[in-house]
Design a protein around this motif. Structure first.
Motif, PDB file in Angstrom:
ATOM      1  N   SER A   1       0.848  -1.159   0.019  1.00  0.00           N
ATOM      2  CA  SER A   1       0.032  -0.064   0.004  1.00  0.00           C
ATOM      3  C   SER A   1       0.791   1.100   0.096  1.00  0.00           C
ATOM      4  O   SER A   1       1.933   1.421   0.347  1.00  0.00           O
ATOM      5  N   ILE A   2       0.251   2.319  -0.469  1.00  0.00           N
ATOM      6  CA  ILE A   2       0.833   3.735  -0.162  1.00  0.00           C
ATOM      7  C   ILE A   2       0.947   3.920   1.351  1.00  0.00           C
ATOM      8  O   ILE A   2       0.024   3.867   1.911  1.00  0.00           O
ATOM      9  N   HIS A   3       2.181   4.106   1.796  1.00  0.00           N
ATOM     10  CA  HIS A   3       2.360   4.037   3.441  1.00  0.00           C
ATOM     11  C   HIS A   3       3.348   4.708   3.870  1.00  0.00           C
ATOM     12  O   HIS A   3       4.509   5.072   2.917  1.00  0.00           O
ATOM     13  N   LYS A   4       3.917   5.161   4.857  1.00  0.00           N
ATOM     14  CA  LYS A   4       4.918   5.643   5.693  1.00  0.00           C
ATOM     15  C   LYS A   4       5.238   4.453   6.711  1.00  0.00           C
ATOM     16  O   LYS A   4       4.341   3.887   7.423  1.00  0.00           O
ATOM     17  N   ASP A   5       6.578   4.473   6.845  1.00  0.00           N
ATOM     18  CA  ASP A   5       6.805   3.188   8.084  1.00  0.00           C
ATOM     19  C   ASP A   5       6.827   3.847   9.351  1.00  0.00           C
ATOM     20  O   ASP A   5       7.384   5.020   9.804  1.00  0.00           O
ATOM     21  N   PRO A   6       6.122   3.024  10.230  1.00  0.00           N
ATOM     22  CA  PRO A   6       5.723   3.649  11.627  1.00  0.00           C
ATOM     23  C   PRO A   6       7.047   3.366  12.513  1.00  0.00           C
ATOM     24  O   PRO A   6       6.824   2.861  13.637  1.00  0.00           O
ATOM     25  N   ASN A   7       8.263   3.414  12.209  1.00  0.00           N
ATOM     26  CA  ASN A   7       9.431   3.100  12.970  1.00  0.00           C
ATOM     27  C   ASN A   7      10.484   4.337  12.967  1.00  0.00           C
ATOM     28  O   ASN A   7      10.154   5.387  12.452  1.00  0.00           O
TER      29      ASN A   7
ATOM     30  N   ALA B   1      23.596  -2.882  -2.100  1.00  0.00           N
ATOM     31  CA  ALA B   1      23.456  -1.645  -1.472  1.00  0.00           C
ATOM     32  C   ALA B   1      22.052  -2.086  -0.673  1.00  0.00           C
ATOM     33  O   ALA B   1      21.311  -2.893  -0.619  1.00  0.00           O
ATOM     34  N   PHE B   2      21.639  -1.135   0.372  1.00  0.00           N
ATOM     35  CA  PHE B   2      20.645  -1.153   1.166  1.00  0.00           C
ATOM     36  C   PHE B   2      19.869   0.266   0.880  1.00  0.00           C
ATOM     37  O   PHE B   2      20.563   1.348   0.490  1.00  0.00           O
ATOM     38  N   VAL B   3      18.604   0.158   0.807  1.00  0.00           N
ATOM     39  CA  VAL B   3      17.780   1.305   0.688  1.00  0.00           C
ATOM     40  C   VAL B   3      17.621   1.698   2.314  1.00  0.00           C
ATOM     41  O   VAL B   3      17.056   0.853   2.871  1.00  0.00           O
ATOM     42  N   VAL B   4      17.699   2.807   2.688  1.00  0.00           N
ATOM     43  CA  VAL B   4      17.212   3.529   3.896  1.00  0.00           C
ATOM     44  C   VAL B   4      16.204   4.428   3.877  1.00  0.00           C
ATOM     45  O   VAL B   4      16.283   5.317   2.955  1.00  0.00           O
ATOM     46  N   ASN B   5      15.096   4.167   4.773  1.00  0.00           N
ATOM     47  CA  ASN B   5      14.198   5.387   4.737  1.00  0.00           C
ATOM     48  C   ASN B   5      13.821   5.882   6.229  1.00  0.00           C
ATOM     49  O   ASN B   5      13.977   4.845   7.449  1.00  0.00           O
ATOM     50  N   ILE B   6      13.132   7.069   6.298  1.00  0.00           N
ATOM     51  CA  ILE B   6      13.005   7.519   7.456  1.00  0.00           C
ATOM     52  C   ILE B   6      11.663   7.198   7.992  1.00  0.00           C
ATOM     53  O   ILE B   6      10.752   7.277   7.018  1.00  0.00           O
ATOM     54  N   GLY B   7      11.620   6.615   9.350  1.00  0.00           N
ATOM     55  CA  GLY B   7      10.149   6.377   9.610  1.00  0.00           C
ATOM     56  C   GLY B   7       9.543   7.664  10.324  1.00  0.00           C
ATOM     57  O   GLY B   7      10.206   8.488  10.751  1.00  0.00           O
ATOM     58  N   ILE B   8       8.192   7.470  10.840  1.00  0.00           N
ATOM     59  CA  ILE B   8       7.800   8.350  11.517  1.00  0.00           C
ATOM     60  C   ILE B   8       8.075   8.730  12.760  1.00  0.00           C
ATOM     61  O   ILE B   8       8.273  10.050  13.469  1.00  0.00           O
ATOM     62  N   VAL B   9       8.999   7.885  13.636  1.00  0.00           N
ATOM     63  CA  VAL B   9       9.454   7.929  14.883  1.00  0.00           C
ATOM     64  C   VAL B   9      10.623   8.980  14.847  1.00  0.00           C
ATOM     65  O   VAL B   9      10.753   9.860  15.493  1.00  0.00           O
ATOM     66  N   LEU B  10      11.467   8.846  13.661  1.00  0.00           N
ATOM     67  CA  LEU B  10      12.532   9.705  13.520  1.00  0.00           C
ATOM     68  C   LEU B  10      12.159  11.059  13.182  1.00  0.00           C
ATOM     69  O   LEU B  10      12.646  12.220  13.467  1.00  0.00           O
ATOM     70  N   GLN B  11      11.019  10.958  12.226  1.00  0.00           N
ATOM     71  CA  GLN B  11      10.527  12.346  11.728  1.00  0.00           C
ATOM     72  C   GLN B  11      10.023  13.230  13.119  1.00  0.00           C
ATOM     73  O   GLN B  11      10.280  14.374  13.504  1.00  0.00           O
TER      74      GLN B  11
END
Ligand SMILES: O=C(O)CCC(=O)C(=O)O
Ligand SMILES: [Fe+2]
Length: 340
Positions: free
Chosen positions: A211-217, A248-258
């Motif tokens: 789904s279209i989402h943001k990660d909750p981490n 490579a790794f893909v790294v993404n920012i989750g809502i907790v770090l935001q």
């Protein structure tokens, strides 16, 4: 696991069942694509630490995503990990269910679609296995022990990725002006590994894998299978494809770090599309806080001219809300928007 896995029946269909057909505005073929835009690639082996920090922060502000190379995890470990998860998803359904049902608290789970199946209006073309992966192996007795070697391979992988996570969190802390260990205690002590399998899909233009989402981490460290571009990030009204790069790794920012960064770093929306010619595997390592940890804007980042943009809440409470409300819950976390 109440619903049948997609991998158990996808090859019996020449079109997607109607429950998997996305509404027109969410279909991949109706989307606007960014041409020529790429998620930045950062060399973690580089020697100039201030440059690495600057690039990581800039990518996290602009895209919420970046890829890392020279991260210290060997190709052998990456290959063995993708292979063991491929072998897991290729086992008969009854074996997969048995192997992922050992934890009496249900934290090791095998699920299809988003795992919130009763709440999904439309389903997603994916099966996933997920379980905690703390470094001391506290939870390992509940992990699958098939296919042969699972615990050894996944134990090694999650230990190595944990170290990459520590490096990246230290870079973030320094870049934000926090002390180097700020993100390294309870805020990142409850990691979870997720193995996603997207089977080949007869009508990729109608459906979505994730789904279209943001990660909750805090952050996600993702290993993608090579050769298939399927992960897309939303930026300025366009979807940007995240092409897999070898090792490579893909790294993404989750809502907790935001939240901790008080909005300086951005958790971006993303999704996964399917394709008709081959299945795709990815392995996500979610850096999560313990459920007792308080998630709130870091005090050193606040001042009378920079007030908190998000309210505080324990990670346990946050997770419960994300499960029922989805990532829209982020809006409620913004100061001034709270509803019970
Ligand atoms: O499969 C992928 O590439 C991404 C999966 C993802 O977004 C997630 O696990 O949160
Ligand atoms: Fe995600």
């Amino acid at each position: 696991m109440a619903e049948k896995l997609v991998s158990s029946w996808y090859n019996l269909h020449s079109s997607v069942p109607s429950s998997y057909v996305q509404p027109p505005e969410r279909r991949p073929d109706n989307a606007v694509f960014a041409s020529g835009k790429l998620v930045p690639v950062i060399d973690l082996g580089g020697h100039h630490r201030p440059d690495i920090i600057r690039n990581i922060l800039k990518s996290s502000q602009d895209y919420g995503f970046f890829q890392v190379i020279n991260h210290g995890v060997s190709k052998d470990v990456l290959d063995a990990t993708l292979n063991i998860f491929k072998d897991f998803h290729a086992m008969p359904e009854d074996v997969k269910i048995k192997e992922s049902s050992k934890d009496p608290n249900g934290r090791c789970k095998l699920y299809t679609s988003s795992g919130r199946a009763t709440k999904d209006v439309v389903k997603y073309w994916k099966d996933s296995l997920s379980h905690p992966c703390q470094p001391m192996g506290e939870f390992m007795e509940y992990w699958p022990d098939k296919p042969l070697g699972y615990r050894e391979v996944v134990g090694k992988y999650t230990e190595e990725v944990r170290k990459v996570g520590v490096k990246i969190l230290e870079l973030f802390s320094e870049g934000l002006g926090l002390n180097r260990e700020y993100l390294c205690g309870g805020l990142s002590e409850d990691p979870v590994v997720l193995s996603h399998y997207y089977p080949p899909c007869p009508q990729p233009s109608l459906t979505l894998g994730t789904s279209i989402h943001k990660d909750p981490n805090l952050i996600t460290i993702l290993l993608q299978q090579l050769g298939i571009t399927a992960l897309q990030v939303f930026k300025d009204g366009e979807w940007i494809a995240v092409d897999p790069i070898p090792n490579a790794f893909v790294v993404n920012i989750g809502i907790v770090l935001q939240i901790i960064s008080n909005g300086r770093l951005v958790a971006a929306k993303h999704r996964v599309i399917t394709n008709s010619s081959s299945g795709r595997h990815s392995v996500a390592y979610f850096v999560n806080p313990t459920k007792e940890s308080l998630v709130e804007p870091a005090k050193p980042l606040l001042s009378p001219t920079s007030p908190p943009v998000f309210r505080s809440m324990t990670f346990g409470e946050m997770t419960a809300n994300f499960l029922t409300k989805g990532f829209q819950f982020e809006e409620e976390l913004r100061t001034g928007n709270f509803q019970n």
